[in-house]
Design a protein around this motif. Sequence first.
Motif, PDB file in Angstrom:
ATOM      1  N   TYR A   1     105.665 -42.490-100.468  1.00  0.00           N
ATOM      2  CA  TYR A   1     104.665 -43.146 -99.654  1.00  0.00           C
ATOM      3  C   TYR A   1     104.879 -44.640 -99.778  1.00  0.00           C
ATOM      4  CZ  TYR A   1     102.080 -43.921-104.011  1.00  0.00           C
ATOM      5  OH  TYR A   1     101.712 -44.305-105.272  1.00  0.00           O
ATOM      6  N   THR A   2     104.252 -45.376 -98.901  1.00  0.00           N
ATOM      7  CA  THR A   2     104.391 -46.825 -98.966  1.00  0.00           C
ATOM      8  C   THR A   2     103.053 -47.440 -99.324  1.00  0.00           C
ATOM      9  OG1 THR A   2     103.981 -47.045 -96.600  1.00  0.00           O
ATOM     10  CG2 THR A   2     106.281 -46.931 -97.303  1.00  0.00           C
ATOM     11  N   GLN A   3     103.122 -48.515-100.044  1.00  0.00           N
ATOM     12  CA  GLN A   3     101.943 -49.282-100.403  1.00  0.00           C
ATOM     13  C   GLN A   3     102.162 -50.686 -99.867  1.00  0.00           C
ATOM     14  OE1 GLN A   3      99.012 -48.441-102.174  1.00  0.00           O
ATOM     15  NE2 GLN A   3      98.437 -50.474-101.472  1.00  0.00           N
ATOM     16  N   SER A   4     101.202 -51.176 -99.116  1.00  0.00           N
ATOM     17  CA  SER A   4     101.326 -52.509 -98.537  1.00  0.00           C
ATOM     18  C   SER A   4     100.389 -53.476 -99.252  1.00  0.00           C
ATOM     19  CB  SER A   4     100.982 -52.479 -97.053  1.00  0.00           C
ATOM     20  OG  SER A   4     101.921 -51.687 -96.365  1.00  0.00           O
ATOM     21  N   TYR A   5     100.858 -54.694 -99.387  1.00  0.00           N
ATOM     22  CA  TYR A   5     100.088 -55.745-100.033  1.00  0.00           C
ATOM     23  C   TYR A   5     100.055 -56.945 -99.096  1.00  0.00           C
ATOM     24  CZ  TYR A   5     101.292 -52.871-104.055  1.00  0.00           C
ATOM     25  OH  TYR A   5     101.465 -51.806-104.916  1.00  0.00           O
ATOM     26  N   ALA A   6      98.867 -57.327 -98.660  1.00  0.00           N
ATOM     27  CA  ALA A   6      98.716 -58.515 -97.823  1.00  0.00           C
ATOM     28  C   ALA A   6      98.613 -59.708 -98.770  1.00  0.00           C
ATOM     29  CB  ALA A   6      97.471 -58.399 -96.955  1.00  0.00           C
ATOM     30  N   LEU A   7      99.741 -60.327 -99.040  1.00  0.00           N
ATOM     31  CA  LEU A   7      99.790 -61.367-100.062  1.00  0.00           C
ATOM     32  C   LEU A   7      99.125 -62.667 -99.651  1.00  0.00           C
ATOM     33  CD1 LEU A   7     103.315 -60.762-101.567  1.00  0.00           C
ATOM     34  CD2 LEU A   7     101.089 -59.889-102.306  1.00  0.00           C
ATOM     35  N   ASN A   8      98.743 -62.785 -98.391  1.00  0.00           N
ATOM     36  CA  ASN A   8      98.035 -63.969 -97.960  1.00  0.00           C
ATOM     37  C   ASN A   8      96.519 -63.798 -98.088  1.00  0.00           C
ATOM     38  OD1 ASN A   8      97.808 -62.131 -95.913  1.00  0.00           O
ATOM     39  ND2 ASN A   8      98.622 -63.468 -94.319  1.00  0.00           N
TER      40      ASN A   8
END
Length: 133
Positions: A15-22
């Motif tokens: 699975y993928t995990q996304s991180y909105a670093l902004n």
Amino acid sequence: MGTGSIDIEAKSRKYTQSYALNTAKGVAALLRDRHRISERRFRGDTAASDIIIDLHSAIETAGLTERQAESVAWVYARDLTLESAGEIMGVTKQAVKDAVSIASEKIATVFQRWNYGEVTVEVNEQEAQDDEE
């Protein structure tokens, strides 16, 4: 007789995990998961190395106060609860929570200046379970 099913592909599911670093929330999630992402470097994932290096650079560039840096270290690097970190630091749980929150915002500001958006990490379900054990 009943029927059953066995998922023989379970160990290879990803699975993928996304991180909105902004965003402060995305930075906090990345800080929380950085141990698992760091482990991927040793499995040949060069993108994981890049993310971890950029995170450390952002932390260094963010201009965190001593208390903010210490709070981040206890909570995310040492995996302590806010309460335990507060006891060690001689402050309240709320003070640690506030310091971590402000630190996440400052780190997110650095990623915004660097024009970072969202990064995605692919995680093998079995690797994630192994890392938790």
